[in-house]
Scaffold this motif. Structure first.
Motif, mmCIF file in Angstrom:
data_model
loop_
_atom_site.group_PDB
_atom_site.id
_atom_site.type_symbol
_atom_site.label_atom_id
_atom_site.label_comp_id
_atom_site.label_asym_id
_atom_site.label_seq_id
_atom_site.Cartn_x
_atom_site.Cartn_y
_atom_site.Cartn_z
ATOM 1 N N VAL A 1 -6.714 -7.379 -3.971
ATOM 2 C CA VAL A 1 -5.974 -6.550 -3.057
ATOM 3 C C VAL A 1 -5.053 -7.598 -2.431
ATOM 4 O O VAL A 1 -5.030 -8.535 -2.045
ATOM 5 C CB VAL A 1 -7.128 -5.970 -1.946
ATOM 6 C CG1 VAL A 1 -7.568 -7.170 -1.137
ATOM 7 C CG2 VAL A 1 -6.277 -4.962 -1.019
ATOM 8 N N ALA A 2 -3.767 -6.957 -2.183
ATOM 9 C CA ALA A 2 -2.675 -7.606 -1.523
ATOM 10 C C ALA A 2 -2.253 -6.764 -0.434
ATOM 11 O O ALA A 2 -2.157 -5.465 -0.351
ATOM 12 C CB ALA A 2 -1.455 -7.845 -2.497
ATOM 13 N N VAL A 3 -1.644 -7.432 0.572
ATOM 14 C CA VAL A 3 -1.086 -6.897 1.675
ATOM 15 C C VAL A 3 0.393 -7.057 2.042
ATOM 16 O O VAL A 3 0.395 -8.657 2.240
ATOM 17 C CB VAL A 3 -2.051 -7.397 3.298
ATOM 18 C CG1 VAL A 3 -1.286 -6.615 4.289
ATOM 19 C CG2 VAL A 3 -3.254 -7.029 2.973
ATOM 20 N N ALA A 4 1.314 -6.257 2.063
ATOM 21 C CA ALA A 4 2.513 -6.615 2.324
ATOM 22 C C ALA A 4 3.055 -6.191 3.647
ATOM 23 O O ALA A 4 2.858 -4.914 3.962
ATOM 24 C CB ALA A 4 3.472 -5.906 1.176
ATOM 25 N N THR A 5 3.590 -7.266 4.299
ATOM 26 C CA THR A 5 4.025 -6.817 5.831
ATOM 27 C C THR A 5 5.513 -7.330 6.084
ATOM 28 O O THR A 5 6.109 -8.413 5.565
ATOM 29 C CB THR A 5 2.995 -7.511 6.646
ATOM 30 O OG1 THR A 5 1.707 -7.575 6.571
ATOM 31 C CG2 THR A 5 3.261 -7.304 8.185
ATOM 32 N N LEU B 1 1.938 -2.241 3.603
ATOM 33 C CA LEU B 1 1.524 -1.695 2.801
ATOM 34 C C LEU B 1 0.150 -2.565 2.109
ATOM 35 O O LEU B 1 0.098 -3.610 2.018
ATOM 36 C CB LEU B 1 2.182 -1.388 1.140
ATOM 37 C CG LEU B 1 3.542 -0.544 1.403
ATOM 38 C CD1 LEU B 1 4.381 -0.945 0.255
ATOM 39 C CD2 LEU B 1 3.265 0.854 1.459
ATOM 40 N N VAL B 2 -1.099 -1.853 1.741
ATOM 41 C CA VAL B 2 -2.078 -2.356 1.170
ATOM 42 C C VAL B 2 -2.298 -1.845 -0.389
ATOM 43 O O VAL B 2 -2.376 -0.760 -0.579
ATOM 44 C CB VAL B 2 -3.444 -2.120 1.922
ATOM 45 C CG1 VAL B 2 -4.653 -2.767 1.261
ATOM 46 C CG2 VAL B 2 -3.396 -2.557 3.372
ATOM 47 N N VAL B 3 -2.130 -2.948 -1.193
ATOM 48 C CA VAL B 3 -1.862 -2.674 -2.704
ATOM 49 C C VAL B 3 -2.992 -3.309 -3.377
ATOM 50 O O VAL B 3 -3.530 -4.094 -3.318
ATOM 51 C CB VAL B 3 -0.633 -3.512 -3.375
ATOM 52 C CG1 VAL B 3 -0.456 -3.101 -4.734
ATOM 53 C CG2 VAL B 3 0.512 -3.335 -2.335
ATOM 54 N N ARG B 4 -3.546 -2.117 -4.182
ATOM 55 C CA ARG B 4 -4.681 -2.555 -5.308
ATOM 56 C C ARG B 4 -4.449 -2.074 -6.470
ATOM 57 O O ARG B 4 -3.821 -1.175 -6.695
ATOM 58 C CB ARG B 4 -5.911 -1.819 -4.568
ATOM 59 C CG ARG B 4 -6.497 -1.967 -3.143
ATOM 60 C CD ARG B 4 -7.762 -1.042 -2.688
ATOM 61 N NE ARG B 4 -8.206 -1.338 -1.517
ATOM 62 C CZ ARG B 4 -7.622 -0.788 -0.167
ATOM 63 N NH1 ARG B 4 -6.545 0.109 -0.350
ATOM 64 N NH2 ARG B 4 -8.100 -0.914 0.786
ATOM 65 N N PRO B 5 -5.035 -2.882 -7.269
ATOM 66 C CA PRO B 5 -4.985 -2.158 -8.943
ATOM 67 C C PRO B 5 -5.666 -0.736 -8.906
ATOM 68 O O PRO B 5 -6.662 -0.542 -8.184
ATOM 69 C CB PRO B 5 -5.768 -3.289 -9.611
ATOM 70 C CG PRO B 5 -5.559 -4.488 -8.708
ATOM 71 C CD PRO B 5 -5.862 -4.051 -7.412
ATOM 72 N N ALA B 6 -5.101 0.319 -9.718
ATOM 73 C CA ALA B 6 -5.660 1.513 -9.761
ATOM 74 C C ALA B 6 -7.104 1.436 -10.618
ATOM 75 O O ALA B 6 -7.160 0.495 -11.287
ATOM 76 C CB ALA B 6 -4.642 2.289 -10.425
ATOM 77 N N PRO B 7 -8.102 2.255 -10.410
ATOM 78 C CA PRO B 7 -9.359 2.086 -11.167
ATOM 79 C C PRO B 7 -9.236 2.024 -12.563
ATOM 80 O O PRO B 7 -9.827 1.478 -13.274
ATOM 81 C CB PRO B 7 -10.168 3.279 -10.499
ATOM 82 C CG PRO B 7 -9.751 3.473 -9.016
ATOM 83 C CD PRO B 7 -7.970 3.281 -9.390
ATOM 84 N N ALA C 1 -2.225 1.862 0.079
ATOM 85 C CA ALA C 1 -2.518 2.638 1.343
ATOM 86 C C ALA C 1 -1.625 2.195 2.331
ATOM 87 O O ALA C 1 -1.490 1.070 2.634
ATOM 88 C CB ALA C 1 -3.982 2.309 1.683
ATOM 89 N N ALA C 2 -0.704 3.078 2.688
ATOM 90 C CA ALA C 2 0.249 3.062 3.799
ATOM 91 C C ALA C 2 -0.142 3.467 5.058
ATOM 92 O O ALA C 2 -0.039 4.384 5.423
ATOM 93 C CB ALA C 2 1.638 3.556 3.294
ATOM 94 N N ASP D 1 8.429 1.377 -3.241
ATOM 95 C CA ASP D 1 8.138 1.220 -4.700
ATOM 96 C C ASP D 1 8.646 -0.318 -5.163
ATOM 97 O O ASP D 1 7.967 -0.810 -6.084
ATOM 98 C CB ASP D 1 9.209 2.128 -5.468
ATOM 99 C CG ASP D 1 8.702 3.282 -5.529
ATOM 100 O OD1 ASP D 1 7.612 3.879 -5.347
ATOM 101 O OD2 ASP D 1 9.576 4.210 -5.773
ATOM 102 N N ALA D 2 9.681 -0.857 -4.560
ATOM 103 C CA ALA D 2 9.913 -2.275 -4.921
ATOM 104 C C ALA D 2 8.860 -3.196 -4.461
ATOM 105 O O ALA D 2 8.402 -4.266 -5.263
ATOM 106 C CB ALA D 2 11.273 -2.511 -4.426
ATOM 107 N N VAL D 3 8.294 -3.190 -3.242
ATOM 108 C CA VAL D 3 7.574 -4.114 -2.570
ATOM 109 C C VAL D 3 6.199 -3.873 -3.446
ATOM 110 O O VAL D 3 5.472 -4.929 -3.607
ATOM 111 C CB VAL D 3 7.365 -4.030 -1.126
ATOM 112 C CG1 VAL D 3 6.197 -4.620 -0.709
ATOM 113 C CG2 VAL D 3 8.598 -4.271 -0.541
ATOM 114 N N ALA D 4 5.586 -2.668 -3.729
ATOM 115 C CA ALA D 4 4.351 -2.513 -4.417
ATOM 116 C C ALA D 4 4.197 -2.939 -5.829
ATOM 117 O O ALA D 4 3.461 -3.757 -6.230
ATOM 118 C CB ALA D 4 4.162 -1.006 -4.317
#
Length: 392
Positions: A123-127, A141-147, A156-157, A180-183
């Motif tokens: 999981v990654a957190v972009a601030t 944004l909290v970014v996770r690989p899709a299942p 999850a924003a 989109d760009a940051v994710a």
């Protein structure tokens, strides 16, 4: 954040507010890397470290102010006078620290994030740490690989509509374009386990300035595979655990490969090394942070294992123990097995740096030093004999 997560989560669950200071960028020498965190708790307790003591007092004071105002602050610290006695870094470096107030309202997804980190799920957190529009600073944004595929982010924003759906949520950083760009970039950093601050235009433009985004990646703990159930392996496993690796010791001989002989290993596997590595690679459990230490110095184990390992595209380090004669014989056998010179060039053999090591523990330090030097581009020489920056 891993070091302070339990304390932060306990305060968050209790409905308290906490000031969180995070190192988001470093320049030249710096005592702590990006991602290092210090908390100022609701009772003004200090937890964690961002500089090893150099600027902790100043960050603590800033944390108090942020707790009171709720306004996030990006602050730069460096040597503030030639004697370095004022607030600053005595090592001569510069660090940027982002201080924000975290509570259930400002960071509602912290509980789910903590569950992911604890379970070892990537999981990654972009601030947003800097922006022309002050209202967008602190958005994340909290970014996770899709299942279904690691190539699609699940974002999850602030608990928005993308949470858990495998699609990009809108509104996280202020616009779909920025999201989109940051994710996309955060997904790439997460895949390589890197934590960085990225620069964009104000609306997420790839070319431009005006928005700085700190991406903290919480990838699974990197792996160290140690082959050969010998005393050197026990010392390497202990040091590997100390360095933060998830350590596996593997040997085909069940009488030697026991948990009691390797208390610092996370797992002890009884299997033929080449068969184990092939299975782990096929299952996707090896990546470009994985290190392998081949300590058996027995050709019936080493050669089949290295024939597999040196052809893997995604391993950070492969070292093999043995004398110069053993090394020459090993290369001869590997060439006969069809390995190319480019593949053989990936092999660190004899393993380790020349420290004059004799004991298993000293040899483990030598091996660990080579792994660290290769990871960060170090030359392995005495710092007193070198000029220029300490950190590459």
């Amino acid at each position: 954040m891993r070091d302070v997560l339990d304390r932060l989560l306990a305060w968050w669950e209790a409905g308290e507010s906490v000031a969180v200071g995070t190192v988001v960028a470093t320049f030249e020498s710096a005592p702590r890397p990006p991602g290092a965190v210090m908390l100022v708790g609701p009772g003004l307790e200090a937890v964690g470290s961002v500089s090893g003591g150099c600027v902790e007092g100043a960050v603590y004071q800033l944390g108090e102010e942020v707790l009171e105002s709720g306004e996030p602050v990006l602050q730069r610290y460096g040597v503030s006078d030639e004697s370095a006695f004022a607030v600053g870094l005595t090592c001569g470096g510069i660090i940027d620290i982002f201080v924000e107030r975290v509570d259930r309202t400002s960071f509602p997804e912290l509980g789910a994030l903590a569950a992911d980190i604890t379970a070892g799920r990537p999981v990654a957190v972009a601030t947003v740490v800097a922006h022309q529009d002050p209202a967008r600073i602190g958005r994340r944004l909290v970014v996770r690989p899709a299942p279904d595929t690691a190539a699609t982010p699940n974002v999850a924003a602030h608990g928005g509509p993308g949470a858990g759906s495998g699609v990009l949520a809108s509104g996280g950083l202020g616009s779909d374009r920025a999201d989109d760009a940051v994710a996309d970039d955060a997904r790439g950093l997460l895949a390589s386990g890197r934590t960085e601050t990225l620069e964009y235009g104000p609306d997420g433009q790839r070319r431009g300035e005006g928005m700085r985004v700190f991406v903290a990646s919480y990838a699974p703990v990197p792996r160290m595979l140690v082959f050969g159930a010998i005393d050197f392996a026990a010392a390497v496993a202990r040091l590997g655990s100390f360095l933060g690796y998830r350590v596996t010791v593997c040997d085909a001989r069940a009488v030697f490969a026991t948990a009691s002989r390797f208390p610092f290993a996370d797992e002890v596997v009884v299997d033929w090394p080449h068969r184990y590595v092939s299975a782990e690679a096929a299952a996707g459990r090896l990546d470009d942070r994985t290190v392998m230490c081949v300590l058996t110095h027995d050709p019936k184990f080493d050669v089949p294992l290295l024939e597999v390992a040196l052809r893997l595209p995604q391993v950070a380090y492969i070292g093999a123990m043995g004398s110069r004669r053993t090394h020459d014989d090993r290369l001869k056998r590997l060439r006969e097995a069809g390995l190319t010179e480019a593949e053989l060039a990936r092999l660190s053999s004899p393993i380790g740096l020349d420290l004059g090591a004799r004991t298993p523990e000293e040899t483990a330090v030598s091996i660990a030093a080579e792994i660290i030097a290769q990871r960060w581009g170090g030359a392995g020489q005495r710092l007193s004999a070198a000029a220029g920056p300490i950190h590459h």
